[in-house]
Design a protein around this motif. Sequence first.
Motif, mmCIF file in Angstrom:
data_model
loop_
_atom_site.group_PDB
_atom_site.id
_atom_site.type_symbol
_atom_site.label_atom_id
_atom_site.label_comp_id
_atom_site.label_asym_id
_atom_site.label_seq_id
_atom_site.Cartn_x
_atom_site.Cartn_y
_atom_site.Cartn_z
ATOM 1 N N GLY A 1 0.843 -1.186 0.000
ATOM 2 C CA GLY A 1 0.000 0.000 0.000
ATOM 3 C C GLY A 1 0.882 1.241 0.000
ATOM 4 N N SER B 1 -4.976 -5.175 -10.706
ATOM 5 C CA SER B 1 -5.883 -4.912 -9.591
ATOM 6 C C SER B 1 -5.363 -3.743 -8.766
ATOM 7 N N THR C 1 -6.384 -1.579 -5.033
ATOM 8 C CA THR C 1 -7.212 -1.389 -3.850
ATOM 9 C C THR C 1 -6.885 -0.009 -3.305
ATOM 10 N N TRP D 1 -7.756 2.884 -0.352
ATOM 11 C CA TRP D 1 -8.333 3.186 0.951
ATOM 12 C C TRP D 1 -8.390 4.691 1.099
ATOM 13 N N ARG E 1 -10.814 -2.954 -9.529
ATOM 14 C CA ARG E 1 -10.522 -1.978 -8.481
ATOM 15 C C ARG E 1 -11.557 -2.034 -7.377
ATOM 16 N N ALA E 2 -11.078 -1.824 -6.158
ATOM 17 C CA ALA E 2 -11.958 -1.647 -5.007
ATOM 18 C C ALA E 2 -11.531 -0.359 -4.317
ATOM 19 N N CYS E 3 -12.502 0.369 -3.797
ATOM 20 C CA CYS E 3 -12.222 1.587 -3.045
ATOM 21 C C CYS E 3 -13.091 1.550 -1.797
ATOM 22 N N VAL E 4 -12.437 1.633 -0.649
ATOM 23 C CA VAL E 4 -13.163 1.519 0.610
ATOM 24 C C VAL E 4 -12.766 2.643 1.560
#
Length: 117
Positions: free
Chosen positions: A26, A64, A66, A68, A94-97
């Motif tokens: 990250g 991929s 991710t 945050w 993609r993920a966005c949290v």
Amino acid sequence: MTITRSHSNQRMSQCVVHGDTVYLAGQVAQSAPGGTVTAQTQAILAQIDSLLAEAGSDKTEILSATIWLCSMDDFAEMNAVWDAWVPEGHAPARACVESPRLATPDFTVEIGIIAAK
């Protein structure tokens, strides 16, 4: 198969290459802590470009991502920078949290990447 680690310390490696896959830790904005979401995102994406280049890859090979964010209120601001950076036709999965706290209060964005070589 060989595993290559770079920019490592006892806790982590910023980049790990296994075969034809590149894993980035990250990334936070080392050059812009406490800056705006735009400044932090720009700094992070520059770091990602640099790490991928060192590993023999680039942003067109990202598989991929991710992301945050400390607050989803910053989603549009981060996306404006992200969308300008991702090449047309090369959007990764993609993920966005939301993560209310990252490593320190100075960081509001963190991005992890997996890419092909």
